[in-house]
Write an enzyme that holds these catalytic residues in place. Structure first.
Site, PDB file in Angstrom:
ATOM      1  N   GLY A  15     -22.140   0.416  15.874  1.00  0.00           N
ATOM      2  CA  GLY A  15     -20.766   0.097  16.242  1.00  0.00           C
ATOM      3  C   GLY A  15     -20.149  -0.897  15.274  1.00  0.00           C
ATOM      4  O   GLY A  15     -20.806  -1.828  14.829  1.00  0.00           O
ATOM      5  N   ARG A  76     -23.651   7.354  13.369  1.00  0.00           N
ATOM      6  CA  ARG A  76     -24.991   7.503  13.936  1.00  0.00           C
ATOM      7  C   ARG A  76     -25.713   8.590  13.133  1.00  0.00           C
ATOM      8  O   ARG A  76     -25.094   9.546  12.676  1.00  0.00           O
ATOM      9  CB  ARG A  76     -24.920   7.913  15.409  1.00  0.00           C
ATOM     10  CG  ARG A  76     -23.957   7.075  16.245  1.00  0.00           C
ATOM     11  CD  ARG A  76     -24.490   5.706  16.549  1.00  0.00           C
ATOM     12  NE  ARG A  76     -23.550   4.938  17.363  1.00  0.00           N
ATOM     13  CZ  ARG A  76     -23.744   3.686  17.740  1.00  0.00           C
ATOM     14  NH1 ARG A  76     -24.855   3.050  17.385  1.00  0.00           N
ATOM     15  NH2 ARG A  76     -22.844   3.046  18.469  1.00  0.00           N
ATOM     16  N   ASP A 107     -29.271  -3.969  16.840  1.00  0.00           N
ATOM     17  CA  ASP A 107     -30.716  -3.745  16.966  1.00  0.00           C
ATOM     18  C   ASP A 107     -31.136  -2.324  16.632  1.00  0.00           C
ATOM     19  O   ASP A 107     -32.218  -2.101  16.080  1.00  0.00           O
ATOM     20  CB  ASP A 107     -31.217  -4.151  18.355  1.00  0.00           C
ATOM     21  CG  ASP A 107     -30.476  -3.459  19.483  1.00  0.00           C
ATOM     22  OD1 ASP A 107     -29.582  -2.628  19.200  1.00  0.00           O
ATOM     23  OD2 ASP A 107     -30.783  -3.739  20.648  1.00  0.00           O
ATOM     24  N   THR A 130     -22.458  -7.221  15.587  1.00  0.00           N
ATOM     25  CA  THR A 130     -22.191  -6.591  16.880  1.00  0.00           C
ATOM     26  C   THR A 130     -21.405  -7.560  17.741  1.00  0.00           C
ATOM     27  O   THR A 130     -21.713  -8.756  17.761  1.00  0.00           O
ATOM     28  CB  THR A 130     -23.491  -6.189  17.607  1.00  0.00           C
ATOM     29  OG1 THR A 130     -23.188  -5.840  18.972  1.00  0.00           O
ATOM     30  CG2 THR A 130     -24.512  -7.316  17.625  1.00  0.00           C
ATOM     31  N   ASP A 132     -21.440  -7.828  20.869  1.00  0.00           N
ATOM     32  CA  ASP A 132     -22.141  -8.182  22.111  1.00  0.00           C
ATOM     33  C   ASP A 132     -22.932  -9.488  22.023  1.00  0.00           C
ATOM     34  O   ASP A 132     -23.320 -10.052  23.047  1.00  0.00           O
ATOM     35  CB  ASP A 132     -23.086  -7.053  22.538  1.00  0.00           C
ATOM     36  CG  ASP A 132     -22.338  -5.830  23.027  1.00  0.00           C
ATOM     37  OD1 ASP A 132     -21.179  -5.981  23.463  1.00  0.00           O
ATOM     38  OD2 ASP A 132     -22.906  -4.734  22.980  1.00  0.00           O
ATOM     39  N   ASP A 134     -25.983  -9.968  21.245  1.00  0.00           N
ATOM     40  CA  ASP A 134     -27.249  -9.780  21.951  1.00  0.00           C
ATOM     41  C   ASP A 134     -28.447  -9.643  21.014  1.00  0.00           C
ATOM     42  O   ASP A 134     -29.439  -8.983  21.338  1.00  0.00           O
ATOM     43  CB  ASP A 134     -27.175  -8.542  22.864  1.00  0.00           C
ATOM     44  CG  ASP A 134     -26.826  -7.263  22.104  1.00  0.00           C
ATOM     45  OD1 ASP A 134     -26.457  -7.345  20.908  1.00  0.00           O
ATOM     46  OD2 ASP A 134     -26.912  -6.180  22.709  1.00  0.00           O
ATOM     47  N   ARG A 176     -22.683  -4.037  27.751  1.00  0.00           N
ATOM     48  CA  ARG A 176     -23.490  -3.131  28.576  1.00  0.00           C
ATOM     49  C   ARG A 176     -24.768  -3.795  29.068  1.00  0.00           C
ATOM     50  O   ARG A 176     -25.182  -3.610  30.202  1.00  0.00           O
ATOM     51  CB  ARG A 176     -23.830  -1.861  27.789  1.00  0.00           C
ATOM     52  CG  ARG A 176     -24.498  -0.770  28.634  1.00  0.00           C
ATOM     53  CD  ARG A 176     -24.803   0.475  27.823  1.00  0.00           C
ATOM     54  NE  ARG A 176     -23.609   1.058  27.249  1.00  0.00           N
ATOM     55  CZ  ARG A 176     -23.361   1.145  25.939  1.00  0.00           C
ATOM     56  NH1 ARG A 176     -24.242   0.683  25.085  1.00  0.00           N
ATOM     57  NH2 ARG A 176     -22.251   1.686  25.505  1.00  0.00           N
TER      58      ARG A 176
END
Length: 328
Positions: A15, A76, A107, A130, A132, A134, A176
């Site tokens: 992303g 992707r 990741d 990213t 996020d 995370d 998410r």
């Protein structure tokens, strides 16, 4: 510094996130500074397999530091998940004389880099990109600060209309598996409740909290919901549940969605991208591999790429406590 690497490649994968262009710029200009040739790979691992390469010079990355998205595009690649696909990718790199690879992504992208390094002993350095936030091994990933400010700005605007009509708004933000955007944007925007995957608030506790807000004199409320929150199947189910059980509230839902990924990166993300890009190139030149560059205590550090993938970037529990206090 031992200058042993003469040609490297850079790509973005997974992303997109604001700050990726700034990171590409940093990698390219650091390469130029050390007289190392830099090759851009379009569309991530898929472009690596298809040989979609382009030489990048210091001048070819003019005027991109302020732009969102990624000039190298992203995609992707199921083909890269196969041994045959990775073999083609390796042959393409060797044919071009490329001796090291900088992967900007999350990741999933790093997992591909680790496998590639294990199979071909090919030097790979990761830059975490990213929204996020995370990824283990860094306090901030590229794009997180921008997404956070985008979300907070949107919530501020929603607050205006919520107050005007005495409404309760459920605002869904991205996340998410992690609640970093929801928690920080929620606290920053003064949300009455914040629902994140790391903490199951429960429907009854949420109802009681909203009742308490109503009793305290609040005529409107904002509930920030991370998309991965487990309180209900989705944000619309949460909204319906509240409408059925708290008739005094007029409920609306706003899903911010992909707007959080776009836009011009903040100063923080631009500076972070610049710092991480420099470190990534210097590690490759020094013969290092299988590492991710990140930020810890405002210092740029290197973390084992496998640890970055397998580790958990824990939510700030003290900020959760602050959130509870602020909803009083």
């Amino acid at each position: 510094m031992t200058e042993t690497v003469k040609k490297i490649a850079v790509m973005t994968s997974g992303g997109d996130a604001p700050g990726m262009n700034a990171a590409i710029r940093s990698v390219v200009r650091t390469s130029a500074y050390y007289r190392t040739e830099c090759i851009g790979i379009y569309r991530g691992y898929q472009g690596l397999i298809e040989g979609d390469f382009t030489p990048l010079t210091a001048r070819s990355v003019n005027n991109i530091i302020q732009k969102g998205g990624t000039m190298l595009k992203s995609a992707r690649s199921k083909e890269f998940m196969t041994k045959e696909g990775r073999q083609i990718a390796y042959e393409n790199l060797k044919e071009k004389g490329i001796e090291g690879l900088v992967v900007i992504g999350g990741d999933g992208s790093f997992t591909g880099g680790v496998v590639f390094n294990q199979e071909y002993d090919f030097p790979v350095i990761g830059i975490p990109g990213t929204i996020d936030n995370d990824i283990y091994g860094t306090s901030h990933t590229l794009g997180y600060d921008t997404a956070l400010n985008t979300a907070m700005d949107a919530i501020d605007k929603i607050r205006d209309t919520a107050s005007s009509h005495s409404r309760l708004f459920f605002v869904e933000v991205m996340g998410r598996d992690a609640g970093f955007i929801a928690l920080n944007a929620g606290v920053g925007a003064g949300a009455e409740e914040i629902l994140i995957p790391e903490e199951d608030l429960g429907l009854e506790r949420m109802l009681e909290s909203l009742k308490k807000s109503k009793r305290s004199g609040k005529s409107s409320s904002i509930v920030v919901v991370a998309e991965g929150d487990k309180s209900g199947k989705n944000v619309y189910e949460l909204a319906n549940y509240v409408e059925e059980n708290l008739e005094e509230y007029e409920v609306r839902v706003s899903v911010l969605g992909h707007m959080q990924r776009g836009g011009s990166p903040t100063c923080f993300d631009r500076v972070l991208a610049s710092r991480l890009g420099v470190k990534a190139v210097e590690l490759l030149i020094d013969g290092k591999t299988n590492l991710m560059v990140g930020l810890q205590n405002n210092e740029v550090v290197a973390t084992d790429l496998e640890k970055a993938i397998k580790g958990i970037n824990n939510i700030d529990m003290d900020l959760l406590r602050v959130s509870d206090i602020m909803t009083t």
